[in-house]
Motif scaffolding. Sequence first.
Motif, PDB file in Angstrom:
ATOM      1  N   ASP A 141       0.855  -1.177   0.000  1.00  0.00           N
ATOM      2  CA  ASP A 141       0.000   0.000   0.000  1.00  0.00           C
ATOM      3  C   ASP A 141       0.896   1.232   0.000  1.00  0.00           C
ATOM      4  OD1 ASP A 141      -2.454   1.351   0.065  1.00  0.00           O
ATOM      5  OD2 ASP A 141      -2.340   1.568   2.244  1.00  0.00           O
ATOM      6  N   SER A 142       0.594   2.196  -0.883  1.00  0.00           N
ATOM      7  CA  SER A 142       1.415   3.393  -0.987  1.00  0.00           C
ATOM      8  C   SER A 142       0.555   4.591  -1.349  1.00  0.00           C
ATOM      9  CB  SER A 142       2.504   3.199  -2.050  1.00  0.00           C
ATOM     10  OG  SER A 142       3.277   4.363  -2.190  1.00  0.00           O
ATOM     11  N   ASP A 143       0.796   5.723  -0.679  1.00  0.00           N
ATOM     12  CA  ASP A 143       0.152   6.976  -1.071  1.00  0.00           C
ATOM     13  C   ASP A 143       0.756   7.479  -2.365  1.00  0.00           C
ATOM     14  OD1 ASP A 143      -1.383   6.837   1.180  1.00  0.00           O
ATOM     15  OD2 ASP A 143      -0.217   8.319   2.302  1.00  0.00           O
ATOM     16  N   ALA A 144       1.969   7.039  -2.662  1.00  0.00           N
ATOM     17  CA  ALA A 144       2.703   7.354  -3.880  1.00  0.00           C
ATOM     18  C   ALA A 144       2.901   8.858  -4.041  1.00  0.00           C
ATOM     19  CB  ALA A 144       2.037   6.735  -5.097  1.00  0.00           C
ATOM     20  N   PHE A 145       3.044   9.273  -5.268  1.00  0.00           N
ATOM     21  CA  PHE A 145       3.324  10.669  -5.557  1.00  0.00           C
ATOM     22  C   PHE A 145       2.635  11.027  -6.867  1.00  0.00           C
ATOM     23  CE2 PHE A 145       6.615   7.918  -7.153  1.00  0.00           C
ATOM     24  CZ  PHE A 145       6.728   8.283  -8.477  1.00  0.00           C
ATOM     25  N   SER A 146       2.511  12.299  -7.128  1.00  0.00           N
ATOM     26  CA  SER A 146       1.904  12.729  -8.375  1.00  0.00           C
ATOM     27  C   SER A 146       2.919  12.571  -9.495  1.00  0.00           C
ATOM     28  CB  SER A 146       1.452  14.183  -8.288  1.00  0.00           C
ATOM     29  OG  SER A 146       0.904  14.595  -9.525  1.00  0.00           O
ATOM     30  N   THR A 147       2.503  11.999 -10.612  1.00  0.00           N
ATOM     31  CA  THR A 147       3.430  11.805 -11.725  1.00  0.00           C
ATOM     32  C   THR A 147       3.662  13.100 -12.491  1.00  0.00           C
ATOM     33  OG1 THR A 147       1.607  11.106 -13.146  1.00  0.00           O
ATOM     34  CG2 THR A 147       2.869   9.385 -12.043  1.00  0.00           C
ATOM     35  N   TYR A 148       2.899  14.130 -12.164  1.00  0.00           N
ATOM     36  CA  TYR A 148       3.127  15.445 -12.768  1.00  0.00           C
ATOM     37  C   TYR A 148       4.077  16.241 -11.887  1.00  0.00           C
ATOM     38  CZ  TYR A 148      -0.767  14.447 -15.860  1.00  0.00           C
ATOM     39  OH  TYR A 148      -1.571  13.888 -16.801  1.00  0.00           O
ATOM     40  N   ARG A 149       4.566  17.336 -12.392  1.00  0.00           N
ATOM     41  CA  ARG A 149       5.506  18.171 -11.634  1.00  0.00           C
ATOM     42  C   ARG A 149       4.772  18.937 -10.523  1.00  0.00           C
ATOM     43  NH1 ARG A 149       4.364  23.129 -12.968  1.00  0.00           N
ATOM     44  NH2 ARG A 149       3.522  23.650 -14.986  1.00  0.00           N
ATOM     45  N   ASN A 150       5.545  19.553  -9.666  1.00  0.00           N
ATOM     46  CA  ASN A 150       4.970  20.349  -8.579  1.00  0.00           C
ATOM     47  C   ASN A 150       4.331  21.617  -9.132  1.00  0.00           C
ATOM     48  OD1 ASN A 150       5.769  18.546  -6.639  1.00  0.00           O
ATOM     49  ND2 ASN A 150       7.742  19.549  -6.322  1.00  0.00           N
ATOM     50  N   ALA A 151       3.402  22.155  -8.385  1.00  0.00           N
ATOM     51  CA  ALA A 151       2.683  23.360  -8.808  1.00  0.00           C
ATOM     52  C   ALA A 151       3.621  24.562  -8.845  1.00  0.00           C
ATOM     53  CB  ALA A 151       1.530  23.638  -7.863  1.00  0.00           C
ATOM     54  N   THR A 152       3.474  25.386  -9.887  1.00  0.00           N
ATOM     55  CA  THR A 152       4.236  26.630  -9.976  1.00  0.00           C
ATOM     56  C   THR A 152       3.324  27.831  -9.892  1.00  0.00           C
ATOM     57  OG1 THR A 152       4.105  26.583 -12.396  1.00  0.00           O
ATOM     58  CG2 THR A 152       6.040  25.573 -11.370  1.00  0.00           C
ATOM     59  N   GLY A 153       2.012  27.618  -9.957  1.00  0.00           N
ATOM     60  CA  GLY A 153       1.052  28.708  -9.890  1.00  0.00           C
ATOM     61  C   GLY A 153       0.743  29.259 -11.279  1.00  0.00           C
ATOM     62  N   GLY A 154      -0.285  30.047 -11.355  1.00  0.00           N
ATOM     63  CA  GLY A 154      -0.651  30.630 -12.636  1.00  0.00           C
ATOM     64  C   GLY A 154      -1.874  29.956 -13.220  1.00  0.00           C
ATOM     65  N   PHE A 155      -2.481  30.626 -14.177  1.00  0.00           N
ATOM     66  CA  PHE A 155      -3.720  30.143 -14.778  1.00  0.00           C
ATOM     67  C   PHE A 155      -3.519  28.890 -15.630  1.00  0.00           C
ATOM     68  CE2 PHE A 155      -7.009  30.271 -18.103  1.00  0.00           C
ATOM     69  CZ  PHE A 155      -8.131  30.171 -17.298  1.00  0.00           C
ATOM     70  N   PHE A 156      -2.416  28.797 -16.318  1.00  0.00           N
ATOM     71  CA  PHE A 156      -2.173  27.678 -17.232  1.00  0.00           C
ATOM     72  C   PHE A 156      -1.254  26.615 -16.636  1.00  0.00           C
ATOM     73  CE2 PHE A 156      -3.244  31.222 -20.055  1.00  0.00           C
ATOM     74  CZ  PHE A 156      -4.334  30.655 -20.700  1.00  0.00           C
ATOM     75  N   ASP A 157      -1.234  26.500 -15.348  1.00  0.00           N
ATOM     76  CA  ASP A 157      -0.387  25.515 -14.679  1.00  0.00           C
ATOM     77  C   ASP A 157      -1.042  24.133 -14.771  1.00  0.00           C
ATOM     78  OD1 ASP A 157       1.464  24.205 -13.160  1.00  0.00           O
ATOM     79  OD2 ASP A 157       0.854  25.100 -11.256  1.00  0.00           O
ATOM     80  N   PRO A 158      -0.402  23.139 -15.409  1.00  0.00           N
ATOM     81  CA  PRO A 158      -1.016  21.811 -15.557  1.00  0.00           C
ATOM     82  C   PRO A 158      -0.848  20.922 -14.334  1.00  0.00           C
ATOM     83  CG  PRO A 158       1.101  21.835 -16.646  1.00  0.00           C
ATOM     84  CD  PRO A 158       0.872  23.237 -16.118  1.00  0.00           C
ATOM     85  N   TYR A 159      -0.566  21.521 -13.187  1.00  0.00           N
ATOM     86  CA  TYR A 159      -0.369  20.734 -11.980  1.00  0.00           C
ATOM     87  C   TYR A 159      -1.595  19.885 -11.683  1.00  0.00           C
ATOM     88  CZ  TYR A 159       0.045  19.610  -7.038  1.00  0.00           C
ATOM     89  OH  TYR A 159       0.090  18.941  -5.849  1.00  0.00           O
ATOM     90  N   ASN A 160      -1.357  18.635 -11.378  1.00  0.00           N
ATOM     91  CA  ASN A 160      -2.423  17.701 -11.031  1.00  0.00           C
ATOM     92  C   ASN A 160      -2.143  17.219  -9.611  1.00  0.00           C
ATOM     93  OD1 ASN A 160      -4.234  15.656 -10.721  1.00  0.00           O
ATOM     94  ND2 ASN A 160      -3.676  14.541 -12.554  1.00  0.00           N
ATOM     95  N   PRO A 161      -2.927  17.630  -8.614  1.00  0.00           N
ATOM     96  CA  PRO A 161      -2.637  17.254  -7.232  1.00  0.00           C
ATOM     97  C   PRO A 161      -2.967  15.797  -6.916  1.00  0.00           C
ATOM     98  CG  PRO A 161      -4.678  18.454  -7.335  1.00  0.00           C
ATOM     99  CD  PRO A 161      -4.108  18.464  -8.729  1.00  0.00           C
TER     100      PRO A 161
END
Length: 168
Positions: A125-145
Motif C-alpha cells: 500500500d502506498s500513497d505514492a506521488f503525483s506523476t506530474y511536476r509540482n505546482a508553480t502557480g498561474g492560470f495555465f499551470d497543468p499541476y495535477n494534485p
Amino acid sequence: PGIQFLSNGGPGASGSLFMRGTNSEHSLILVDGQRISSATLGTSAIEHIPMSAVERIEIVRGPTSSLYGADAIGGVIQIFTRRGVGAPAPYFSLSYGRYNTTNISGGYGGQIGDTRFDVSAGLEDSDAFSTYRNATGGFFDPYNPDKDAYRNVNLNAHVSHRFTDKLE
C-alpha cells in the motif's frame, strides 16, 4: 545485460520489458510455466507480481521462438513462485518507506514427506506521488494534485506431491 524495464509512473504503473532490443511484446514472461501476457495489449503486467511470492527467476536471452512461439523473439523470463522446502515453518516480512509505503507479507510452508506446500498473503500500500511536476502557480499551470496511490492485496498457494522420481 540486454534487459531494460521502463515504468510509466509510481508503484503499480504499467511497465514494459525489453530484451535484446526487441519490442516488449517479443519478451515472453511465464509464471510457474504459464504465460501471463495480456490478450489485448500483448504485454505482461509484471509490476503486480509481489516479490515476496517469488522464489527465483530464470532468464533465457535471445531468440527462443522455436521452443516458445512468436512472442519469445527477445527471450524468455520464467518466474517461479515459492514452494515449500524443509520443515514447515512460518515467515513474515514488514517494511515501511517514503510516501507511507507499507509492505506486509507472511506465510507458512514446508515439506512433509513427499508433499510440498506454501501459502502466503501480502499487502503493498502506498500513497505514492503525483506523476506530474509540482505546482508553480498561474492560470495555465497543468499541476495535477492527484496522488497516484497504489494498493496490491495478494494471495499465493502451492501444493505438490512427488509420486515417483519422474512424476510430481
